[in-house]
Scaffold this active site. Structure first.
Site, PDB file in Angstrom:
ATOM      1  N   LYS A  42     -15.542  -9.907   8.014  1.00 25.32           N
ATOM      2  CA  LYS A  42     -14.523 -10.757   7.379  1.00 25.32           C
ATOM      3  C   LYS A  42     -15.128 -12.067   6.896  1.00 25.32           C
ATOM      4  O   LYS A  42     -14.645 -12.684   5.959  1.00 25.32           O
ATOM      5  CB  LYS A  42     -13.376 -11.059   8.357  1.00 25.32           C
ATOM      6  CG  LYS A  42     -12.513  -9.866   8.690  1.00 25.32           C
ATOM      7  CD  LYS A  42     -11.584  -9.493   7.551  1.00 25.32           C
ATOM      8  CE  LYS A  42     -10.753  -8.277   7.875  1.00 25.32           C
ATOM      9  NZ  LYS A  42     -10.475  -7.450   6.710  1.00 25.32           N
ATOM     10  N   GLU A  65     -14.333 -12.850  -5.979  1.00 25.85           N
ATOM     11  CA  GLU A  65     -13.149 -12.304  -6.640  1.00 25.85           C
ATOM     12  C   GLU A  65     -11.871 -12.507  -5.821  1.00 25.85           C
ATOM     13  O   GLU A  65     -10.768 -12.274  -6.315  1.00 25.85           O
ATOM     14  CB  GLU A  65     -13.326 -10.812  -6.963  1.00 25.85           C
ATOM     15  CG  GLU A  65     -13.459  -9.899  -5.772  1.00 25.85           C
ATOM     16  CD  GLU A  65     -14.904  -9.646  -5.374  1.00 25.85           C
ATOM     17  OE1 GLU A  65     -15.758 -10.489  -5.707  1.00 25.85           O
ATOM     18  OE2 GLU A  65     -15.155  -8.628  -4.726  1.00 25.85           O
ATOM     19  N   CYS A 124      -8.645  -2.147   4.034  1.00 27.74           N
ATOM     20  CA  CYS A 124      -8.603  -3.409   4.789  1.00 27.74           C
ATOM     21  C   CYS A 124      -9.858  -3.686   5.585  1.00 27.74           C
ATOM     22  O   CYS A 124     -10.101  -4.811   5.997  1.00 27.74           O
ATOM     23  CB  CYS A 124      -7.373  -3.478   5.693  1.00 27.74           C
ATOM     24  SG  CYS A 124      -6.726  -1.914   6.169  1.00 27.74           S
ATOM     25  N   CYS A 146     -10.630  -1.667  14.435  1.00 29.07           N
ATOM     26  CA  CYS A 146     -10.931  -3.097  14.500  1.00 29.07           C
ATOM     27  C   CYS A 146     -11.089  -3.586  15.932  1.00 29.07           C
ATOM     28  O   CYS A 146     -11.790  -4.562  16.193  1.00 29.07           O
ATOM     29  CB  CYS A 146      -9.843  -3.904  13.807  1.00 29.07           C
ATOM     30  SG  CYS A 146      -9.510  -3.309  12.146  1.00 29.07           S
ATOM     31  N   GLU A 170       2.005   1.681  -3.386  1.00 31.51           N
ATOM     32  CA  GLU A 170       0.896   2.139  -4.238  1.00 31.51           C
ATOM     33  C   GLU A 170       0.657   3.626  -4.021  1.00 31.51           C
ATOM     34  O   GLU A 170       0.451   4.394  -4.972  1.00 31.51           O
ATOM     35  CB  GLU A 170      -0.357   1.335  -3.887  1.00 31.51           C
ATOM     36  CG  GLU A 170      -1.545   1.598  -4.812  1.00 31.51           C
ATOM     37  CD  GLU A 170      -2.826   0.921  -4.322  1.00 31.51           C
ATOM     38  OE1 GLU A 170      -2.791   0.272  -3.255  1.00 31.51           O
ATOM     39  OE2 GLU A 170      -3.854   1.050  -4.995  1.00 31.51           O
ATOM     40  N   GLU A 220     -16.271 -11.177   3.670  1.00 30.11           N
ATOM     41  CA  GLU A 220     -15.125 -10.993   2.770  1.00 30.11           C
ATOM     42  C   GLU A 220     -14.614 -12.343   2.277  1.00 30.11           C
ATOM     43  O   GLU A 220     -14.299 -12.503   1.098  1.00 30.11           O
ATOM     44  CB  GLU A 220     -14.001 -10.242   3.501  1.00 30.11           C
ATOM     45  CG  GLU A 220     -12.818  -9.937   2.610  1.00 30.11           C
ATOM     46  CD  GLU A 220     -11.685  -9.265   3.368  1.00 30.11           C
ATOM     47  OE1 GLU A 220     -11.957  -8.306   4.105  1.00 30.11           O
ATOM     48  OE2 GLU A 220     -10.539  -9.706   3.221  1.00 30.11           O
ATOM     49  N   SER A 244      -7.609   1.886  -2.487  1.00 25.36           N
ATOM     50  CA  SER A 244      -6.394   1.101  -2.693  1.00 25.36           C
ATOM     51  C   SER A 244      -6.782  -0.270  -3.204  1.00 25.36           C
ATOM     52  O   SER A 244      -7.751  -0.862  -2.741  1.00 25.36           O
ATOM     53  CB  SER A 244      -5.646   0.973  -1.362  1.00 25.36           C
ATOM     54  OG  SER A 244      -4.816  -0.163  -1.371  1.00 25.36           O
ATOM     55  N   GLU A 257       0.827  -1.211   0.000  1.00 26.28           N
ATOM     56  CA  GLU A 257       0.000   0.000   0.000  1.00 26.28           C
ATOM     57  C   GLU A 257       0.864   1.265   0.000  1.00 26.28           C
ATOM     58  O   GLU A 257       0.545   2.234  -0.684  1.00 26.28           O
ATOM     59  CB  GLU A 257      -0.928  -0.011   1.220  1.00 26.28           C
ATOM     60  CG  GLU A 257      -2.087   0.939   1.059  1.00 26.28           C
ATOM     61  CD  GLU A 257      -3.326   0.478   1.833  1.00 26.28           C
ATOM     62  OE1 GLU A 257      -3.427  -0.727   2.133  1.00 26.28           O
ATOM     63  OE2 GLU A 257      -4.172   1.321   2.121  1.00 26.28           O
TER      64      GLU A 257
END
Lengths: 591, 168, 632
Positions: A360, A368, A301, A505, A284, A363, A321, A281
């Site tokens: 999560k 994908e 994230c 989190c 990036e 996720e 990102s 990241e």
């Protein structure tokens, strides 16, 4: 300083500040008035009527959570009449609630149970029709059981006032009132972002996370798999609370040991991949800073934030990102790099993640994110689920001796550890970006203006003269406020960190329930959990992600370089707009 | 079917016209109930696509709209029958025998309150006091009030509607 | 600068001119009742007959519509007015009768006595109002009818007299004069003072002193304030507000504008039930007309005061009659109440200071202003001034709207004005205050009607619903009926009301089904007293009233239901015993109809019901053509 006035509670005189409610004044004086729908962070409903008190001169009882103190007010909190009334009210709530405490997820940690105990319910006088709704099992993350709902409205308020997702609302009326998404649709079709805050604030088991412990226990007995587990920084900061430890005591090594006892062959650290995320990241970001991409760049994230973004802010997809979350990066590595290393077929690897987060689970199911046709993470369990598995699996968590993570995916820097707290991702990213850009290590390694529970935090970093403006938001409501600013003034920030849950989190939807003397989303608890992670950071010799030798080895042996072809294949992803499209009204508040 | 799509479109555009007049005013979201009345006026009930349109145009979350739609008894959530029968179960009517009238209606229509006949001709609702207490017991069909009812009269009235409908 | 009063006088004379020019050729004026109840009774068809006649050449007659005067069992009503003659009040007019009235009365001058209700005053009373008084017109038209002569029509002074859709009619009845007077010679403080001295209390049911409420809202410092008219009249059996609005919408509007002036608001909102389409239509027209005449809008009557009124529809929620729930409804939310304080006068609609009053309260305002606080406070009792409108319904000869001075006893209303119980039945109970009120037994008949006396008796004034119950009604079932209503209308926010009323209803239902248990009455009392004291809003706080008051005044009926499984009113189906009596001819219809096979008997001989098998469905009772089945 507010004016001082005199009030009487149970015939005792007190001097208190004017401008507060009876409950607030009483709480500070050591009185505990029982309550159910009240929460200090949410608007006042006055709905449960459990907190009723008698005020001299008022014919009826008043709700102490809403009634303001006044000079000379005489309040009685625990007369025989009040105790009977409260008892009856709690019984009425129980009479419309399933009688299955012993087979319920929250047996022993349920607020309604505690309240019933305090009220001294021994007989039921008023039983009658009980509501009977079907459970909503559609979502990957959150299970809704309307039969256990006591209509306190905390979930509605947190979903609309704090998270501003407005997925939940009251529907129908009177006895038939129910808390449900629009059109009575199942969660999986709604704008729910799976953040799980509803689970955190729910006093009963009306909201619980989707439970994967049975499945996991079974798989742990299956020797056809190599069982690998990773767990998040926030898990170690909070799991102790489920065993009676004070908040803020890190149980990292004990958790590693417990996981091995449960049957895992390899225990890795999500923090390792947090370091990896930083590598990717930060690189990036620096590319975009040079003009090769959209600014501001926004972190990705937080899975709840991702779902929220796809539904509410699809116009910002270009800013996000492309890095996957640390959990998914780990999953990807497990099914490629690690499988190779231990010379095992990828499909024989059981990739499990223990997360503080309910989103999560969603996720992990995203198509994908699959690697060569396999899910990168097979099973996600929350901190709560792991705590139960430890208790059920015969592990003495309190006395167990701590152990270390396995190699090669177990070593992490301090930057990886602070990922769990709001501002942590940004801080860790800056530590690396600074050095990658300037060639020099960042001396003030702890960036204090990015720490703490303020809703939106800003920072200014000087990269060799270039001023980089950053912003951090935690909770989707604060994210909304920040993004409205970004929409109006796109040049204001360069880099933005968003975490879906209040506190980051560490306040995730999968964290242990509040203890006996605490409340959900208690600020002190959140601060202590964050501090646990900052302490881990301080005690590490390696505090910057790019200095992690195992990370360097990973790039050398396998990935090549950050943003390289291999990285793009395994560690990056793309997002697209999702329906139903959510709406965030600017001025609407719930009633 | 092109015809019905066109009909839907025209209802949606009229709804949008109604909303754009309100959208510019301050606190425009407070007009939600008036907008839902309009939806019911156009569609006969609260159509979901229409509610989605309201959500998007007026910037009100759908969960909120659903909460309002399900709270107020005036709003119908399901497509009603061709003729809507509302039987008054208010105090005066009750004392004058509305219970018997309701039983007769249930018998004739073979459905309960909130339901519809199998041929879609009638749907049955309950009304709270229509304000015509002097003529109790009372029922309203498509807005027309029928008073001083007896079970026999009810049969006759329903027959009348059935005849007219099959004659169409 | 012309004073508002002078502008008003000019408008009034222009209105009178217009009226005269419309009527100048006519000697007789025909007024046809066109309110919802009248139309339901068939008055539209009657109106059409008269209009057709005028079209076909009946030139010396002018036909217009009027609101409902409140004589429900005599609708459709038609009045024929002629200068110098007592108005003839025709009742229960059908289109056929209308044709006769045209031929015989209008064309030939014959008053059809049999169809008219006039001059039947048993006790002619001294004229209550002098000539020119706002309320004198009603007495001139209806004073010779017994039902009306005992009433004092202040709120309903124009209902049944004027055309509610004509602002000219309202102006000719001294309409908007109060507003003009206020704008010309009174400050907001003086208006509030007058209200306080008058002793007027909120007519929505709570009876809060109106002047004090206005003062509390007036003294808040805020750029924006609101005035709200609560026209959500949700009590079943109550239609006072509907009739007032359908009969005289301008009086309500005028009251609201004066209220706005007094507290410093620029915006008024009338929140009205969607189930009142005609009332809504008339209000809409009245607002437009008032605007065109300059009584609404910017610089009213040339003053600095600007005010606008908007209509907001409800959508079928009784709880929206509660102030905070109403506010939330206007804000576009579910109609759920919230804890108070803060009160609406401090933080109300959109968090601004808001004044909410009921329709009937507003309708009193113009009269108080014109005739003064002293005059108003001379009517009524020590603590309850003025009149109250009641909707009299149930087992009573004269149903309809009744407006009497506070202090009138219940007995006077039931027997003098209501003309007693029909069918020679015995009076059993009177329910005041709708589903929030209590059932009072015969011993309370001499209770004067005022807020405090009714509360002391165990009931409430409420908005004005008054149901008369006779010996054929079961008090337990009456309580169950009202509780079923409030339970259904509970918003669901607070546990005591949402869950508690449901449990009370379950217990009551069980009792009426013959499944009552020892201890049920105590459970009802325990739940009822808790719900009253612990609920969030007035709905929950008053929902147990019918139950608690019937337990207090008719406890024996509960005990009979529970212990003896008997219903003395022979009402509760499960507690009836079916027996076949002598009249039986043995036709066998009942035997065939019985779903439980409980009836045996040979053809042509008396059949018998096996009480053990009987499920008390009543099928046999329904099919028997010979009244041979007794049901006790």
């Amino acid at each position: 300083m507010a004016k001082k006035i005199k009030i009487y509670i149970d015939n005792r005189p007190y001097e208190v500040e004017d401008g507060q409610t009876i409950m607030q004044a009483a709480d500070k004086l050591g009185y505990h008035i029982p309550r159910l729908c009240y929460h200090p962070k949410l608007s006042i409903e006055g709905a449960c009527r459990v907190c009723i008190v008698q005020v001299e001169g008022m014919k009826n009882y008043v709700a102490s959570c809403a009634y303001p103190v006044a000079d000379g007010m005489k309040i009685l909190t625990h007369t025989k009449e009040l105790r009977t009334a409260r008892r009856d009210i709690v019984e009425l709530i129980l009479d419309n609630h399933p009688e299955d405490c012993h087979t319920c997820e929250r047996d022993g940690i349920c607020e309604l149970q505690r309240l019933a105990y305090a009220m001294g319910l021994r007989h039921r006088h008023f039983e009658g029709e009980r509501k009977c709704y079907a459970k909503d099992l559609s979502s990957e993350s959150v299970i809704r059981d309307p039969n256990k709902c006591i209509l306190c409205g905390r979930c509605v308020r947190i979903c609309s006032e704090i998270q501003k997702v407005n997925n939940l609302g009251y529907a129908y009326r009177g006895f038939k009132t129910v808390v449900i998404p629009a059109y009575d649709m199942p969660f999986s079709e709604s704008v729910c972002t799976a953040c799980g805050q509803c689970i955190n604030v729910c006093p009963t088991a009306a909201f619980v996370e989707k439970n994967h412990t049975q499945e996991l226990f079974e798989k742990l007995q299956d020797n056809n798999f190599v069982k690998v587990v990773q767990f998040a920084p926030s898990v170690r900061a909070a799991i102790g609370e489920a065993f009676g430890f004070e908040p803020g005591v890190s149980k990292e090594k004990e958790t590693v040991a417990a996981l091995r006892r449960l049957g895992f062959d390899y225990v890795f650290d999500t923090q390792f991949c947090a370091d990896l995320t930083i590598m990717e990241e930060a690189s990036e970001f620096l590319e975009r800073l040079k003009g090769k991409g959209k600014l501001p760049m926004i972190t990705s994230c937080s899975s709840a934030w991702m779902k929220c973004m796809e539904q509410f802010y699809p116009d910002l997809i270009g800013n996000i990102s492309t890095c996957k979350s640390p959990m998914s990066m780990m999953g990807a590595l497990l099914k490629t790099y690690f499988a190779d290393k231990i010379k095992t077929e990828p499909k024989k690897i059981l990739s499990v993640a223990v997360m503080c987060c309910t989103a999560k689970k969603y996720e992990a199911s995203r198509p994908e994110l699959r690697i060569n046709g396999m899910p990168a993470v097979d099973i996600v369990v929350t901190t709560r689920e792991l705590a139960w598995m430890i208790k059920s699996g015969g592990v003495d968590f309190i006395n167990i001796k701590g152990e270390d993570f396995d190699k090669p995916l177990g070593l992490s820097s301090g930057g990886g550890a602070i990922f769990g707290a709001t501002g942590g991702v940004m801080e860790a990213a800056i530590r690396t970006a600074y050095e990658l850009y300037t060639g020099e290590p960042l001396m003030e390694i702890e960036i204090n203006e990015l720490r703490g529970l303020k809703g939106i935090k800003e920072g200014l970093i000087s990269l060799d003269g270039a001023q980089v403006r950053v912003a951090v938001a935690h909770g989707l409501g604060n994210a909304n406020a920040l993004l409205e600013i970004v929409r109006k003034d796109p040049g204001r920030y360069h880099f933005i960190e968003i975490m879906g849950c209040p506190g980051g989190c560490i306040g995730g939807g999968g964290q242990p329930y509040a203890g006996l003397n605490s409340i959900p989303l208690d600020e002190e608890t959140l601060k202590k959990r964050a501090q646990a992670l900052y302490d881990i950071d301080r005690h590490k010799t390696i505090r910057r992600a790019h200095n992690n030798p195992d990370i360097r080895r990973l790039y050398r042996e396998f990935l090549g370089k950050p943003l390289g072809e291999k990285s793009h294949e395994l560690l990056h992803t793309h997002y697209k707009a999702k329906f139903p499209r959510g709406i965030i009204p600017q001025e609407l508040t719930t009633r | 079917m092109p015809g019905s799509v066109k009909a839907q479109d025209s209802k949606l555009s009229e709804l949008n016209r109604f909303m754009s007049a309100l959208k510019g005013l301050s606190r425009s979201e407070s007009n939600l109930i008036a907008i839902l009345h309009k939806v019911q006026e156009l569609y006969g009930y609260l159509d979901r696509e229409a509610m989605d349109e309201v959500a998007a145009t007026m910037n009100i979350p759908t969960a909120h709209i659903w909460g309002v739609a399900t709270f107020y008894h005036y709003f119908k959530l399901k497509k009603p029958g061709k003729h809507v029968i509302a039987i008054c179960l208010g105090t005066a009517c009750y004392i004058k025998g509305a219970g018997e009238i309701l039983e007769k209606l249930k018998e004739e229509l073979k459905t309960d309150i909130g339901g519809m006949t199998s041929d879609g001709l009638f749907s049955l609702e309950e009304a709270r006091c229509l304000g015509a207490c002097g003529l109790a017991p009372v029922m309203m069909i498509d807005g027309k009030i029928y008073g001083s009812l007896t079970p026999k009269k009810v049969s006759e009235i329903l027959q009348g509607y059935r005849k007219r409908s099959s004659g169409e | 600068m012309i004073a508002p009063l002078d502008i008003l006088k000019k408008k009034r004379s222009e209105a009178l001119d217009r009226i005269h020019s419309k009527e100048y050729l006519s000697i007789k004026r025909v007024h046809v009742g066109m309110a919802t109840c009248e139309i339901a009774a068939g008055s539209k068809e009657v109106m059409d007959v008269f209009l057709q006649a005028v079209k076909s050449g009946l030139t010396d007659v002018c036909v217009s519509q009027k609101g409902c005067a409140g004589r429900c069992n005599f609708e459709p009503t038609v009045e024929v007015m002629e200068d110098g003659k007592i108005p003839v009040k025709y009742c229960k007019v059908t289109p056929e009768m209308a044709k006769q009235i045209i031929e015989r009365h209008l064309k030939k001058g014959e008053v059809i006595r049999d169809w008219a209700d006039s001059g039947k005053v048993k006790q002619p009373e001294k004229e209550k109002f002098e000539e020119g008084h706002l309320c004198s017109h009603f007495q001139r038209v209806f004073g010779d009818v017994d039902f009306f002569s005992r009433q004092m029509r202040i709120v309903l002074r124009n209902c049944g007299i004027i055309d509610p859709e004509s602002i000219d009619d309202y102006l000719s009845a001294r309409g908007y004069e109060a507003l003009a007077k206020v704008l010309t010679e009174m400050t907001p403080v003086q208006v509030i003072d007058a209200l306080k001295k008058s002793g007027l209390r909120g007519r929505g049911g709570a009876g809060f002193p109106t002047g004090v409420k206005w003062e509390l809202t007036a003294r808040e410092n805020s750029e924006e304030k609101f005035v709200i008219c609560n026209a959500d009249e949700g009590d079943p059996g109550a239609f006072m507000d509907r009739s007032t609005i359908e009969g005289d919408p301008h009086t309500v509007i005028e009251g609201i504008i004066i209220g706005g002036y007094a507290i410093g608001a620029k915006k008024g909102i009338i929140y009205i039930r969607a189930e009142y389409p005609l009332a809504v239509k008339r209000l809409e027209k009245a607002i437009i007309d008032a605007g065109s005449q300059g009584f609404l809008g910017e610089n009213i009557l040339g003053s600095n005061f600007s005010f606008n009124i908007e209509i907001r529809l409800g959508a079928g929620a009784f709880v929206c009659g509660e102030e905070t729930a109403l506010i939330h409804s206007i804000e576009g939310h579910r109609g759920m109440p919230r804890p108070r304080p803060p009160f609406p006068s401090v933080r109300g609609l959109f968090d601004k200071p808001t004044l909410i009053n009921n329709v009937e309260t507003w309708a009193n305002i113009p009269v108080v202003i014109i005739h003064g606080a002293e005059w108003f406070s001379s009517i009524g009792t020590q603590k309850s001034k003025g009149t109250k409108v009641f909707a009299l319904a149930g087992k009573i000869t004269n149903t309809g709207l009744v407006e009497v001075p506070m202090g009138t006893t219940l007995r006077e209303i039931v027997y003098d004005i209501g003309a007693g119980i029909p069918g020679n039945k015995k009076f059993k109970a009177i329910q005041t205050g709708g589903p929030s009120g209590g059932c009072l037994s015969e011993e309370y008949l001499d209770t004067p009607i005022d807020y405090d006396s009714l509360a002391k008796a165990g009931s409430i004034m409420g908005s004005g619903g008054m149901i008369i119950i006779d010996e054929d009604s079961c008090m337990v079932n009456v309580a169950r009926f009202f509780l079923e209503f409030t339970q259904n209308e509970s918003c669901g926010k607070c546990a005591p009301c949402r869950e508690g009323t449901k449990r009370m209803l379950e217990i009551l239902t069980r009792i009426t089904e013959g499944k009552g248990e020892e201890g049920d009455i105590e459970k009802l009392e325990r739940l009822g007293t808790m719900i009253k004291k612990a609920s969030l809003c007035g709905l929950g706080q008053s929902a147990p009233n019918p139950v608690l008051s019937t337990i207090k005044n008719f406890r024996i009926e509960y005990e009979e239901h529970i212990r003896d499984k008997k219903c003395r009113a022979h009402f509760c189906p499960s507690l009836l015993e079916y027996t076949i009596i002598d009249k039986c001819v043995g036709c066998g219809l009942c035997r065939k109809a019985c779903p439980a096979g409980a009836i045996t008997g040979a053809l042509k001989s008396r059949h018998e019901i096996d009480k053990q098998k009987c499920i008390k469905c009543g099928a046999c009772y329904k099919v028997c053509k010979f009244s041979a089945i007794s049901r006790v």
